[in-house]
Design a protein around this motif. Structure first.
Motif, PDB file in Angstrom:
ATOM      1  N   ALA A 409       6.642   8.958  -5.385  1.00  0.00           N
ATOM      2  CA  ALA A 409       7.435   9.189  -4.120  1.00  0.00           C
ATOM      3  C   ALA A 409       7.224  10.588  -3.857  1.00  0.00           C
ATOM      4  CB  ALA A 409       8.719   8.717  -4.271  1.00  0.00           C
ATOM      5  N   ASN A 410       8.123  11.469  -4.310  1.00  0.00           N
ATOM      6  CA  ASN A 410       8.042  12.837  -4.084  1.00  0.00           C
ATOM      7  C   ASN A 410       6.560  13.398  -4.544  1.00  0.00           C
ATOM      8  OD1 ASN A 410      10.737  13.610  -3.612  1.00  0.00           O
ATOM      9  ND2 ASN A 410      11.029  12.449  -5.243  1.00  0.00           N
ATOM     10  N   ALA A 411       5.955  12.912  -5.598  1.00  0.00           N
ATOM     11  CA  ALA A 411       4.536  13.458  -5.869  1.00  0.00           C
ATOM     12  C   ALA A 411       3.659  12.980  -4.686  1.00  0.00           C
ATOM     13  CB  ALA A 411       4.184  12.724  -7.237  1.00  0.00           C
ATOM     14  N   LEU A 412       3.943  11.949  -4.354  1.00  0.00           N
ATOM     15  CA  LEU A 412       2.925  11.487  -3.049  1.00  0.00           C
ATOM     16  C   LEU A 412       3.170  12.235  -1.985  1.00  0.00           C
ATOM     17  CD1 LEU A 412       1.104   8.921  -2.144  1.00  0.00           C
ATOM     18  CD2 LEU A 412       3.207   8.263  -0.743  1.00  0.00           C
ATOM     19  N   TRP A 433       1.108  -0.244   1.596  1.00  0.00           N
ATOM     20  CA  TRP A 433       2.549  -0.829   1.107  1.00  0.00           C
ATOM     21  C   TRP A 433       3.266   0.216   0.397  1.00  0.00           C
ATOM     22  CZ3 TRP A 433       0.832  -6.133  -1.602  1.00  0.00           C
ATOM     23  CH2 TRP A 433       1.155  -7.175  -1.012  1.00  0.00           C
ATOM     24  N   GLY A 434       2.744   1.309   0.066  1.00  0.00           N
ATOM     25  CA  GLY A 434       3.494   2.225  -0.863  1.00  0.00           C
ATOM     26  C   GLY A 434       3.459   1.617  -2.288  1.00  0.00           C
ATOM     27  N   VAL A 435       2.607   1.012  -2.773  1.00  0.00           N
ATOM     28  CA  VAL A 435       2.360   0.264  -3.865  1.00  0.00           C
ATOM     29  C   VAL A 435       2.216   1.055  -5.219  1.00  0.00           C
ATOM     30  CG1 VAL A 435      -0.021  -0.436  -4.053  1.00  0.00           C
ATOM     31  CG2 VAL A 435       1.583  -1.737  -5.252  1.00  0.00           C
ATOM     32  N   GLY A 459       3.417  10.506  -9.847  1.00  0.00           N
ATOM     33  CA  GLY A 459       4.746  10.564 -10.498  1.00  0.00           C
ATOM     34  C   GLY A 459       4.724  10.023 -11.864  1.00  0.00           C
ATOM     35  N   ASP A 460       5.750  10.547 -12.628  1.00  0.00           N
ATOM     36  CA  ASP A 460       5.890   9.885 -14.221  1.00  0.00           C
ATOM     37  C   ASP A 460       6.054   8.528 -13.921  1.00  0.00           C
ATOM     38  OD1 ASP A 460       8.390  10.750 -13.177  1.00  0.00           O
ATOM     39  OD2 ASP A 460       9.146  11.178 -15.103  1.00  0.00           O
ATOM     40  N   SER A 461       7.120   7.944 -13.130  1.00  0.00           N
ATOM     41  CA  SER A 461       7.235   6.578 -13.075  1.00  0.00           C
ATOM     42  C   SER A 461       5.946   5.749 -12.657  1.00  0.00           C
ATOM     43  CB  SER A 461       8.243   6.442 -11.903  1.00  0.00           C
ATOM     44  OG  SER A 461       8.280   4.956 -11.518  1.00  0.00           O
ATOM     45  N   ALA A 462       5.441   6.411 -11.489  1.00  0.00           N
ATOM     46  CA  ALA A 462       4.075   5.695 -10.921  1.00  0.00           C
ATOM     47  C   ALA A 462       2.959   5.609 -11.994  1.00  0.00           C
ATOM     48  CB  ALA A 462       3.707   6.519  -9.786  1.00  0.00           C
ATOM     49  N   PHE A 463       2.765   6.618 -12.924  1.00  0.00           N
ATOM     50  CA  PHE A 463       1.912   6.608 -13.921  1.00  0.00           C
ATOM     51  C   PHE A 463       2.121   5.312 -14.932  1.00  0.00           C
ATOM     52  CE2 PHE A 463       0.921   7.794 -18.157  1.00  0.00           C
ATOM     53  CZ  PHE A 463      -0.488   7.737 -18.289  1.00  0.00           C
ATOM     54  N   VAL A 490      12.601   8.088 -11.925  1.00  0.00           N
ATOM     55  CA  VAL A 490      11.886   7.253 -10.830  1.00  0.00           C
ATOM     56  C   VAL A 490      12.620   8.418  -9.834  1.00  0.00           C
ATOM     57  CG1 VAL A 490      12.279   5.397  -9.262  1.00  0.00           C
ATOM     58  CG2 VAL A 490      11.922   5.081 -11.757  1.00  0.00           C
ATOM     59  N   TYR A 491      11.918   9.074  -9.014  1.00  0.00           N
ATOM     60  CA  TYR A 491      12.447  10.136  -7.896  1.00  0.00           C
ATOM     61  C   TYR A 491      12.660  11.173  -8.676  1.00  0.00           C
ATOM     62  CZ  TYR A 491      12.897   5.535  -5.457  1.00  0.00           C
ATOM     63  OH  TYR A 491      12.898   4.165  -4.911  1.00  0.00           O
ATOM     64  N   ARG A 492      13.901  11.338  -9.158  1.00  0.00           N
ATOM     65  CA  ARG A 492      14.787  12.617 -10.015  1.00  0.00           C
ATOM     66  C   ARG A 492      15.103  11.950 -11.434  1.00  0.00           C
ATOM     67  NH1 ARG A 492      17.540  13.121  -5.516  1.00  0.00           N
ATOM     68  NH2 ARG A 492      19.118  12.025  -6.633  1.00  0.00           N
TER      69      ARG A 492
HETATM   70  C1  LIG Z   1       4.825  -2.030  -7.509  1.00  0.00           C
HETATM   71  C2  LIG Z   1       5.986  -1.068  -7.095  1.00  0.00           C
HETATM   72  N1  LIG Z   1       7.215  -1.261  -7.709  1.00  0.00           N
HETATM   73  C3  LIG Z   1       8.269  -0.341  -7.517  1.00  0.00           C
HETATM   74  C4  LIG Z   1       8.163   0.395  -6.416  1.00  0.00           C
HETATM   75  C5  LIG Z   1       9.496   1.303  -6.073  1.00  0.00           C
HETATM   76  N2  LIG Z   1       8.940   2.818  -6.258  1.00  0.00           N
HETATM   77  C6  LIG Z   1       8.610   3.658  -5.112  1.00  0.00           C
HETATM   78  S1  LIG Z   1       8.270   5.174  -5.725  1.00  0.00           S
HETATM   79  C7  LIG Z   1       8.511   4.679  -7.326  1.00  0.00           C
HETATM   80  C8  LIG Z   1       8.283   5.722  -8.285  1.00  0.00           C
HETATM   81  C9  LIG Z   1       8.767   7.037  -7.933  1.00  0.00           C
HETATM   82  O1  LIG Z   1       8.971   7.831  -9.108  1.00  0.00           O
HETATM   83  P1  LIG Z   1       7.703   8.748  -9.691  1.00  0.00           P
HETATM   84  O2  LIG Z   1       6.703   8.159  -9.618  1.00  0.00           O
HETATM   85  O3  LIG Z   1       8.356   9.415 -10.785  1.00  0.00           O
HETATM   86  O4  LIG Z   1       7.646   9.888  -8.284  1.00  0.00           O
HETATM   87  P2  LIG Z   1       8.384  11.126  -8.096  1.00  0.00           P
HETATM   88  O5  LIG Z   1       9.468  10.731  -6.772  1.00  0.00           O
HETATM   89  O6  LIG Z   1       9.209  11.572  -9.148  1.00  0.00           O
HETATM   90  O7  LIG Z   1       7.535  12.277  -7.591  1.00  0.00           O
HETATM   91  C10 LIG Z   1       9.011   3.620  -7.673  1.00  0.00           C
HETATM   92  C11 LIG Z   1       9.275   2.669  -8.783  1.00  0.00           C
HETATM   93  C12 LIG Z   1       6.959   0.616  -5.692  1.00  0.00           C
HETATM   94  N3  LIG Z   1       6.774   1.261  -4.451  1.00  0.00           N
HETATM   95  N4  LIG Z   1       5.879  -0.370  -5.997  1.00  0.00           N
END
Ligand SMILES: Cc1ncc(C[n+]2csc(CCOP(=O)(O)OP(=O)(O)O)c2C)c(N)n1
Length: 583
Positions: A409-412, A433-435, A459-463, A490-492
């Motif tokens: 999210a922020n990483a993007l 889609w922002g997938v 992002g750590d969640s995305a990875f 996720v986000y923060r």
């Molecule tokens: C397949 C899918 N599942 C869930 C989401 C919801 N989602 C949007 S961004 C995100 C992760 C954001 O966290 P992170 O990757 O750590 O990025 P950060 O904001 O910390 O940079 C998620 C789970 C999504 N977009 N796509």
């Protein structure tokens, strides 16, 4: 030519006929149509298909999860303008691949998911076969078209039809179902060869009508504040010289969508990416090139856009037109042909951008760039996104051949703004889609298809969605460096559960050492706590040219909910005020 003697005829009749089967015909049909790579996960009934493809010289890249294989095939399609191929097993494997197939269709990337399936007669009577599922019906809503090959003599036709559909017109994902019985069916080899065909002109050019071109020219010629929006369709088109010629000869300012960054280098004087809001709000004639007026462009609505703006839309798909705003000048055709026609039919100097408009945008750009420079120069501890991304930006600047994959999210959002691209089609991201989950699949495809180094900013969640493919990256020794923005969530990473000490819904392990994960597979891991350490690690990993991962320790308080799209979260009565229930 003399006729065979009766003895010779008798001898031929006795000779065992040479045979082929469904497996061989699939591989022969793919090779005949220049398919060079398959991305997949094996199992019943397609294991031998993968083995045979490899034995016949098709590169086979084996993944750990079908979703990632399908994302890789989609990215391969985007980068090469040829359908990428994903191979999946029946039912669960097929379903895992569907996310990639649907995402490819949404993004207009050409790919074909070929899936083995179970015995038709058992599936259709729901007798409970191994991995039983009516996959054709299940795939239908998620792709541009879905086909099934039911007879071995239709393999060539089925493959041709799938490839043609994926890549022609508006590209997209195609599902091709091949039941186990077809793969195992045997037929005469000579007769089998006759059933195969090579596509002639797989994606024919589509020329716009001259009247449509003249209408657009007239609109542009009368514009006071014209703007070009370049979408990923423009990048896909590989009409780079034509696009540059149009933009530079008219002087019209342009905004690149995220995957069109680099189509013209981001430091191009006509780029107004850094004055985007002003450009959208005031432009009176907007030419969309391979860009759709979907949510990513606020549906073309005021107040984000000038309510009196007139739109020109260049798109190969007529159904796209008027989907959100009335299109004053539709230009239906392939982008190269449309731009060629515009150049041919416009009189020299007829289309231009008034100086006052260019100067207004340039002044706003300069202001915004200065603000951003201040944020980028700050070097707080713990490290923030900006510091780590500045380091990636600088290394990429010196390695412009490297590809950038980006999700989170922020990483993007921050990487999109901070990291300049210099070369067309070198940025692959979450798309329409922002997938989450495209990361490792896209990175693998970029490395495999181009042989160039790849930097995946995650992002750590995305990875986590595709992290197991680190093993795939290491197994094939691919030049992929994964850079993780590890802020523990996720986000923060500083969200608090108000009720008890169980992790909050957005919490991940801040102490996670992703760099140690890649070491388990023989890759090189780095932990970076300052921008200087990110620079050093990334420079070293690119020079080494092998698999690497840099775990960047980012302030857990850094980042915002949902990045730049917080406003899309529905706001109920509890917004920002969730109260713990009493136990
Ligand atoms: C397949 C899918 N599942 C869930 C989401 C919801 N989602 C949007 S961004 C995100 C992760 C954001 O966290 P992170 O990757 O750590 O990025 P950060 O904001 O910390 O940079 C998620 C789970 C999504 N977009 N796509």
């Amino acid at each position: 030519m003399t006729a065979p003697s009766p003895q010779e005829t008798a001898a031929n009749a006795d000779a065992p006929a040479e045979l082929t089967d469904g497996y061989h015909l699939v591989v022969d049909a793919l090779k005949l149509n220049d398919v060079e790579t398959i991305y997949g996960v094996v199992g019943i009934p397609i294991t031998d298909l993968a083995r045979l493809a490899q034995a016949e010289g098709i590169r086979y890249i084996g993944f750990r999860h079908e979703s990632n294989a399908a994302h890789a095939a989609a990215a391969a399609g985007y980068l090469t303008k040829k359908p990428g191929i994903a191979l999946t097993v029946s039912a669960p494997g097929f379903l895992n691949g569907l996310v990639g197939l649907a995402n490819a269709t949404t993004n207009c990337f050409p790919m074909v998911q070929i899936s083995g399936s179970s015995e038709r007669h058992l599936v259709d009577l729901k007798q409970g076969d191994y991995e039983e599922m009516d996959q054709l019906a299940a795939a239908q809503p998620f792709c541009k078209a879905a086909y099934r090959i039911s007879r071995v003599e239709d393999v060539g036709r089925g493959i041709a039809r799938a490839l043609r559909t994926a890549v022609s017109g508006r590209p997209g994902g195609v599902y091709l179902d091949i039941p186990a019985a077809v793969l195992g069916s045997i037929m005469d080899k000579t007769e089998g060869a006759k059933t195969l065909s090579r596509l002639v002109d797989p994606a024919p050019r589509q020329l716009p009508a001259p009247t449509a071109v003249d209408r657009a020219i007239e609109l542009l010629a009368g514009a006071e504040r014209p703007l070009v929006v370049l979408g990923k369709g423009a990048a896909y088109a590989q009409a780079d010289d034509r696009i540059r010629e149009f933009v530079e000869s008219t002087g019209i300012p342009y905004v690149p969508m995220s995957m069109a960054k680099g189509l013209l280098p981001d430091d191009h004087p006509q780029s107004v990416a850094t004055a985007r809001s002003l450009a959208l709000r005031k432009a009176d004639v907007v030419m969309l090139v391979g860009a759709r007026l979907n949510w990513l462009l606020g549906h073309g609505e005021a107040p984000q856009w000038n309510p009196d703006a007139k739109f020109i839309q260049v798109d190969i798909e007529p159904r796209e037109l008027d989907s959100n705003q009335p299109i004053a000048a539709p230009l239906v055709g392939d982008i190269e042909s449309v731009l060629e026609a515009l150049a041919e039919r416009a009189k020299p100097g007829q289309i231009s951008a008034p100086a006052a408009w260019r100067e207004e945008l340039a002044a706003r750009s300069a202001q915004n760039v200065e603000k951003m420079a201040g944020r980028l120069a700050a070097d707080p501890h713990p490290m923030q996104f900006m510091g780590a991304l500045r380091a990636v930006r600088d290394v990429l600047h010196d390695n412009q051949h490297a590809y950038l994959v980006n999700e989170g999210a922020n990483a993007l959002d921050m990487a999109r703004n901070v990291i300049d691209m210099h070369v067309p089609r070198h940025r692959l991201d979450v798309g329409t889609w922002g997938v989450m989950g495209i990361g490792m699949g896209y990175a693998i495809a970029a490395a495999v298809e181009t042989g160039q180094p790849v930097i995946a900013v995650e992002g750590d969640s995305a990875f986590g969605f595709s992290g197991m493919e680190l093993e795939t990256i290491c197994r094939y020794r691919l030049p992929v460096t994964t850079v993780i923005m590890n802020n523990g969530g996720v986000y923060r990473g500083n969200d608090v559960n108000p009720l008890d000490d169980a992790p909050s819904p957005t919490t991940l392990m801040l102490s996670a050492r992703h760099d140690l994960m890649i070491e388990a597979f023989g890759g090189k891991g780095y932990r970076a706590t300052t921008p200087a350490e990110v620079t050093a690690a990334l420079t070293e990993s690119l020079a080494a040219g092998g698999p690497a991962l840099i775990d960047c320790a980012i302030d857990p308080g850094a980042g915002t909910e949902s990045g730049h799209i917080s406003h899309l979260n529905p706001k109920g009565i509890t917004v920002g005020n969730i109260v713990p229930s009493k136990k």
